[in-house]
Scaffold this active site. Sequence first.
Site, PDB file in Angstrom:
ATOM      1  N   CYS A  89       0.814  -1.222   0.000  1.00 39.99           N
ATOM      2  CA  CYS A  89       0.000   0.000   0.000  1.00 39.99           C
ATOM      3  C   CYS A  89       0.847   1.271   0.000  1.00 39.99           C
ATOM      4  O   CYS A  89       0.374   2.325  -0.424  1.00 39.99           O
ATOM      5  CB  CYS A  89      -0.931   0.016   1.210  1.00 39.99           C
ATOM      6  SG  CYS A  89      -2.155  -1.305   1.205  1.00 39.99           S
ATOM      7  N   GLN A 157      -5.111  -8.980   6.033  1.00 38.09           N
ATOM      8  CA  GLN A 157      -5.410  -7.613   6.446  1.00 38.09           C
ATOM      9  C   GLN A 157      -6.766  -7.534   7.149  1.00 38.09           C
ATOM     10  O   GLN A 157      -6.951  -6.725   8.065  1.00 38.09           O
ATOM     11  CB  GLN A 157      -5.392  -6.680   5.236  1.00 38.09           C
ATOM     12  CG  GLN A 157      -6.391  -7.031   4.150  1.00 38.09           C
ATOM     13  CD  GLN A 157      -6.375  -6.035   3.015  1.00 38.09           C
ATOM     14  OE1 GLN A 157      -6.087  -4.857   3.205  1.00 38.09           O
ATOM     15  NE2 GLN A 157      -6.665  -6.497   1.803  1.00 38.09           N
ATOM     16  N   ARG A 212     -20.197   8.601  -0.933  1.00 34.60           N
ATOM     17  CA  ARG A 212     -21.607   8.225  -1.073  1.00 34.60           C
ATOM     18  C   ARG A 212     -22.495   9.216  -0.315  1.00 34.60           C
ATOM     19  O   ARG A 212     -22.548   9.211   0.921  1.00 34.60           O
ATOM     20  CB  ARG A 212     -21.835   6.809  -0.546  1.00 34.60           C
ATOM     21  CG  ARG A 212     -21.138   5.731  -1.371  1.00 34.60           C
ATOM     22  CD  ARG A 212     -21.509   4.347  -0.870  1.00 34.60           C
ATOM     23  NE  ARG A 212     -21.039   3.296  -1.755  1.00 34.60           N
ATOM     24  CZ  ARG A 212     -19.891   2.657  -1.623  1.00 34.60           C
ATOM     25  NH1 ARG A 212     -19.072   2.962  -0.624  1.00 34.60           N
ATOM     26  NH2 ARG A 212     -19.536   1.707  -2.469  1.00 34.60           N
ATOM     27  N   SER A 238     -11.521   0.396   3.141  1.00 34.78           N
ATOM     28  CA  SER A 238     -11.259   1.228   1.972  1.00 34.78           C
ATOM     29  C   SER A 238     -11.880   0.602   0.733  1.00 34.78           C
ATOM     30  O   SER A 238     -12.050  -0.609   0.644  1.00 34.78           O
ATOM     31  CB  SER A 238      -9.758   1.411   1.780  1.00 34.78           C
ATOM     32  OG  SER A 238      -9.114   0.153   1.658  1.00 34.78           O
ATOM     33  N   HIS A 339      -8.923   3.525  -2.334  1.00 32.51           N
ATOM     34  CA  HIS A 339      -7.526   3.186  -2.056  1.00 32.51           C
ATOM     35  C   HIS A 339      -6.947   2.431  -3.245  1.00 32.51           C
ATOM     36  O   HIS A 339      -6.844   1.203  -3.239  1.00 32.51           O
ATOM     37  CB  HIS A 339      -7.477   2.349  -0.774  1.00 32.51           C
ATOM     38  CG  HIS A 339      -6.122   1.855  -0.391  1.00 32.51           C
ATOM     39  ND1 HIS A 339      -4.942   2.444  -0.811  1.00 32.51           N
ATOM     40  CD2 HIS A 339      -5.758   0.796   0.405  1.00 32.51           C
ATOM     41  CE1 HIS A 339      -3.910   1.773  -0.295  1.00 32.51           C
ATOM     42  NE2 HIS A 339      -4.381   0.780   0.434  1.00 32.51           N
ATOM     43  N   CYS A 369      -0.443   2.084   6.680  1.00 25.39           N
ATOM     44  CA  CYS A 369      -0.097   0.692   6.946  1.00 25.39           C
ATOM     45  C   CYS A 369       0.160  -0.006   5.620  1.00 25.39           C
ATOM     46  O   CYS A 369      -0.411   0.344   4.586  1.00 25.39           O
ATOM     47  CB  CYS A 369      -1.221  -0.002   7.715  1.00 25.39           C
ATOM     48  SG  CYS A 369      -2.839   0.102   6.918  1.00 25.39           S
ATOM     49  N   GLY A 371       1.497  -4.000   3.696  1.00 22.52           N
ATOM     50  CA  GLY A 371       1.689  -5.434   3.847  1.00 22.52           C
ATOM     51  C   GLY A 371       3.023  -5.763   4.481  1.00 22.52           C
ATOM     52  O   GLY A 371       4.031  -5.107   4.218  1.00 22.52           O
TER      53      GLY A 371
END
Length: 383
Positions: A89, A157, A212, A238, A339, A369, A371
């Site tokens: 990420c 995750q 939204r 996300s 994301h 954060c 992996g």
Amino acid sequence: MAEAYLIDAVRTPVGRRGGALAGVHSADLAAHVLRALVERSGVDPALVDDVILGCTDTLGPQSGNIARTAWLAAGLPDHVAGVTVDRQCGSSQQAVHFAAQAVLSGTQDVVVAGGVQNMSRIPISAAMLAGREYGFDDPFSGSKGWQERYGSVEVSQFRSADMIAGHWDLTREDLEAYAYRSHQRALTAAAEGRFEREIVPYEGFAADEGPRADTTPEKMAALKPLSEGSRLTAAVASQISDAASATLLASESFVREHSLTPRARVHHISVRAADPVWMLTGPIPATAHALRKTGLTIDDIDLFEVNEAFASVVLAWLDETGADPDRVNVNGGGIALGHPIGATGTKLLATLLHELERTGGRFGLQTMCEGGGTANVTIIERL
């Protein structure tokens, strides 16, 4: 002392899964922001020393060193090289760190750093799934060293986000309240035009698709959890997204020689890691490390971008750091805005830079954060 200056930062709008950008080749998506970055900055592209792009799951249209492919697809000089970075990420945030290090070391003068991800065409973890089709082990179960150290515990995750919620005593209601706030902040930011300067429209597509307006706490509460006993639902995670983003960093001598007006300077870059099974807690020790290294306090930071992989990640970070929630993700985050993994780092940096300018803040801190339990921290100072 050498400086690395941030000249500009741009991004595409973020498309939803299956949305406006779903059919765009990843190289063309990245090429779009690279062209825009060159045009807006006024820098001669022939002078660029390197192009560093973050991208994960580099299969199909994202394979073959997409940084190089995208630069060429943009019609830019073919003598300029490119390299693709995968820190999960944090891939494009790490691209910025590599670019800043090159400039600070004096080995390069002007570097493009960015990222791209089309998650509609290439789903998350596609590389691992493709490996299984060829009979390869996943990154964990097939490793003797990993098994000896961590055993056969599930590495996920989603499991980590649930573990964090339990450890920090975050209820489902807490998570959903945070997620709802992310949407409301994103909608307000869009309505006020806060994203307009950072977004480079793509063929008429000019606004993020994620926020939204019709979501409510009641609708979130009605969703089924991801698994039995889980506090997670899709509403507090996300969104799967498509986007590209890019920044331009330059040395003090290059800025002076070419009469550029930098918008910020890179004040600090670092990376730290935490337990890989917990995975998503990395921003907590990474932020503490960055503040120790710089001598800054949490109250010295005017704005924070903490990637909203899950609501529990940001809420735990807030609890541990004591940061003012009103300074964190003020324009919403990944829950509302999406994301697009490889592109998120420089997407957040673009938002951070523009929001510091809008509000007159001095320091901005970005972390996320990643992996394996890693987490990058970037601190910029608005000029």
